[in-house]
Design an enzyme around this catalytic site. Structure first.
Site, PDB file in Angstrom:
ATOM      1  CE1 TYR A 235      -4.275   2.008   0.243  1.00 40.62           C
ATOM      2  CE2 TYR A 235      -2.607   3.580   1.458  1.00 40.62           C
ATOM      3  CZ  TYR A 235      -3.946   3.297   0.800  1.00 40.62           C
ATOM      4  OH  TYR A 235      -4.933   4.150   0.547  1.00 40.62           O
TER       5      TYR A 235
ATOM      6  CG  ASP B 110      -1.145  17.965 -21.642  1.00 38.11           C
ATOM      7  OD1 ASP B 110      -0.731  16.738 -21.571  1.00 38.11           O
ATOM      8  OD2 ASP B 110      -2.414  17.981 -21.970  1.00 38.11           O
TER       9      ASP B 110
ATOM     10  CE  LYS C 119      -3.631  10.436 -24.692  1.00 41.51           C
ATOM     11  NZ  LYS C 119      -4.403  10.544 -23.421  1.00 41.51           N
TER      12      LYS C 119
HETATM   13  C1  P71 Z   1      -7.112  11.133 -26.763  1.00 39.51           C
HETATM   14  C2  P71 Z   1      -7.122  11.334 -25.251  1.00 39.51           C
HETATM   15  C3  P71 Z   1      -8.068  10.767 -24.574  1.00 39.51           C
HETATM   16  C4  P71 Z   1      -9.427  11.209 -24.589  1.00 39.51           C
HETATM   17  C5  P71 Z   1      -9.880  12.345 -23.595  1.00 39.51           C
HETATM   18  C6  P71 Z   1     -10.794  12.938 -23.866  1.00 39.51           C
HETATM   19  C7  P71 Z   1     -11.743  12.716 -24.889  1.00 39.51           C
HETATM   20  C8  P71 Z   1     -11.371  11.915 -25.828  1.00 39.51           C
HETATM   21  C9  P71 Z   1     -10.319  11.012 -25.710  1.00 39.51           C
HETATM   22  C10 P71 Z   1      -6.295  12.688 -23.545  1.00 39.51           C
HETATM   23  C11 P71 Z   1      -5.419  13.800 -22.976  1.00 39.51           C
HETATM   24  C12 P71 Z   1      -4.536  14.386 -23.932  1.00 39.51           C
HETATM   25  C13 P71 Z   1      -3.935  15.607 -23.762  1.00 39.51           C
HETATM   26  C14 P71 Z   1      -3.077  16.428 -24.499  1.00 39.51           C
HETATM   27  C15 P71 Z   1      -4.738  15.250 -21.493  1.00 39.51           C
HETATM   28  C16 P71 Z   1      -5.464  14.206 -21.716  1.00 39.51           C
HETATM   29  C17 P71 Z   1      -6.253  13.325 -20.629  1.00 39.51           C
HETATM   30  N1  P71 Z   1      -6.396  12.262 -24.798  1.00 39.51           N
HETATM   31  N2  P71 Z   1      -3.930  15.835 -22.313  1.00 39.51           N
HETATM   32  O1  P71 Z   1      -6.360  12.101 -27.456  1.00 39.51           O
HETATM   33  O2  P71 Z   1      -4.783  14.077 -25.471  1.00 39.51           O
HETATM   34  O3  P71 Z   1      -5.553  12.323 -20.503  1.00 39.51           O
HETATM   35  O4  P71 Z   1      -7.210  10.599 -20.907  1.00 39.51           O
HETATM   36  O5  P71 Z   1      -5.149  10.065 -19.512  1.00 39.51           O
HETATM   37  O6  P71 Z   1      -7.095  11.387 -18.796  1.00 39.51           O
HETATM   38  O7  P71 Z   1      -7.978  10.379 -27.356  1.00 39.51           O
HETATM   39  P1  P71 Z   1      -6.423  10.821 -20.105  1.00 39.51           P
END
Ligand code: P71
Length: 473
Positions: free
Chosen positions: A85, A228, A271
């Site tokens: 934990y 970011d 990513k």
């Molecule tokens: C992408 C995503 C995932 C997503 C999120 C919202 C709507 C559709 C798809 C997520 C990102 C991103 C950037 C630049 C933060 C997040 C959030 N992208 N910054 O492109 O591209 O991260 O999904 O891990 O919470 O499909 P998270």
């Protein structure tokens, strides 16, 4: 067959071919469907690709988020999970990897990117403060707004033009930023929110020169600069390729230099970091870190796991090291670019230059006979799925949502359908199938009708909205 002139991928574009710096050890079967099956599945999903079952999808280009393939090393790391934990040894591996490759001092793990966005927004934004950034991202802006912030887009104008060939279309317009600071006063700016390879602009990079100038401007006014870092490794590739003085620098060095100009970062590790789940926050300032570390236990989990299993943190630590290898990033972006070159060559309108993680089809130009309120990008995603079972994502009016004050739809300049390429998952042959399907629906575009929205959720509506095909006029 009348004429055969076989050419390799490289030859087609007048250069030597590259290939992936890995081989395949395990495969996952894909299900092929008939047109009738897809008609039914799409109808049940309300013409929204987010509502399709993945079993009904052939090639899944919805997102590059958490959809990558882990390496044998990462899978081996999963077996080394220390599921204590508190104080899991995998957390310390992760901390060392982030400190080593990104250069920040203090690390807070989170379950994914938006968990990190939530924490930084709650801690660093006071109600009524402005948050200038290089174009919005859906979850980022929502968390900034929920914390009482007012997002202001200060990206260069070129970013809103899908045909403009500026090599660093993700740059912040320092003039726009300075005007905002002058008008409102530095005290009204929470921080500058800078994203590497701007997702909504088409995966467009920020130059090293831009982040240096930003740093100087922020220092002049005593404003913090947060990054970011979700696709920052991909951003480093474009700097290496396009910016004077960086051609011979390794990706890892460029990444670290860039981050060094910022005060901290949030990350969706799903990513660049090559894992299926995970995220983190990293800052240099001790006091801010203490606050974040205190808040993470409220929303995510203890500060040494942040909502993740020990094995997830181990896979992430290994993924970070793999992600900054030059051969990895060259082949990753090379694959995206290959698809882009085919479509460009065939006269299909896409965002130029091709960015890091996806091809963005310019749905406004593709379906020039549709009004924006007829959801051209959503329509394109639907038609592509019907043609071949390929899943893509709307990035246009449905994603943009409504103005919280007036209740009106935002009408974003960019109305795009994203073909997002997962990392280390699909082959060149898959890319050929995708390209041919896009061409097929492009050739049939004149007869295509748009959509109307029949169900609209309150938050991030694009995830669960439902649509219906407009009847023939
Ligand atoms: C992408 C995503 C995932 C997503 C999120 C919202 C709507 C559709 C798809 C997520 C990102 C991103 C950037 C630049 C933060 C997040 C959030 N992208 N910054 O492109 O591209 O991260 O999904 O891990 O919470 O499909 P998270």
């Amino acid at each position: 067959m009348t004429h055969i002139n076989p050419q390799t991928m490289g030859q087609q574009f007048g250069r030597r071919s590259w290939a992936e710096p890995w081989k395949i050890k395990m495969v996952e079967r894909l299900r092929m469907t008939t047109r009738e099956e897809r008609e039914r599945a799409l109808g049940e999903a309300g013409f929204n690709t987010f509502l399709l079952k993945s079993d009904d999808v052939y090639i899944d280009l919805l997102t590059d988020s958490g959809t990558g393939a882990m390496s044998d090393q990462q899978w081996a790391g999963m077996m080394l999970g220390d599921e204590a934990y508190a104080g899991s040894r995998n957390f310390y591996h992760l901390e060392t990897a982030i400190q080593g490759y990104y250069g920040y001092k203090h690390i807070v793990p989170t379950h994914q990117g938006r968990g990190a966005e939530h924490l930084i927004s709650q801690v660093a934004i006071k109600k009524g403060q402005y948050v200038p950034g290089n174009m919005y991202f859906t979850t980022t802006r929502l968390h900034q707004e929920l914390a009482g912030g007012i997002f202001v887009d200060v990206i260069i104008d070129e970013a809103h033009d899908p045909e403009n060939l500026n090599p660093f279309k993700g740059n912040i317009d320092l003039g726009k930023l300075e005007t905002l600071i002058r008008r409102e006063g530095a005290g009204k700016i929470a921080y500058v929110s800078l994203a590497g390879t701007v997702n909504m602009a088409g995966g467009q990079p920020v130059s090293m020169a831009n982040v240096k100038d930003l740093r100087a401007l922020c220092d002049k006014h005593g404003i913090k600069l947060y990054l970011d870092a979700t696709r920052m490794v991909e951003n480093a590739f474009f700097i290496q390729e396009r910016e004077a003085g960086y051609a011979n620098q390794p990706i890892a060095a460029i990444l670290k230099e860039f981050c060094g100009h910022t005060d901290g970062a949030w990350m969706s590790a799903k990513k660049d970091n090559l894992v299926n789940i995970g995220g983190w926050l990293a800052v240099n300032e001790r006091v801010l870190f203490e606050e974040l570390r205190n808040l993470v236990v409220v929303y995510e989990g203890l500060h040494t796991y942040g909502g993740l299993a020990g094995r997830d943190m181990e896979a992430m630590a290994i993924g970070i090291a793999e992600s900054v290898e030059d051969a990895h990033i060259r082949s990753r972006i090379g694959q995206v670019r290959y698809l882009g070159e085919l479509l460009t060559d065939w006269g299909i309108p896409i965002v130029q230059p091709v960015g890091g993680h996806a091809i963005f089809l310019n749905a406004k130009a593709f379906y020039s006979h549709l009004k924006q309120i007829e959801f051209p990008a959503q329509t394109l995603a639907a038609e592509l799925y019907l043609d071949s079972g390929i899943r893509s994502m709307e990035r246009g009016i449905a994603s943009a949502g409504r103005d919280a004050k007036t209740g009106d739809h935002y009408y974003p300049k960019l109305e795009l359908t994203r073909l997002t390429i997962p990392r280390r998952v699909y082959t060149q042959a898959h890319m050929d199938v995708v390209a041919e399907s896009v061409k097929a629906i492009f050739d049939a575009r004149a007869a295509t009708r748009g959509l109307k929205m029949i169900y609209e959720p309150k938050y991030l509506r694009f995830f669960q909205a439902r649509f219906e095909r407009l009847s023939a006029k």
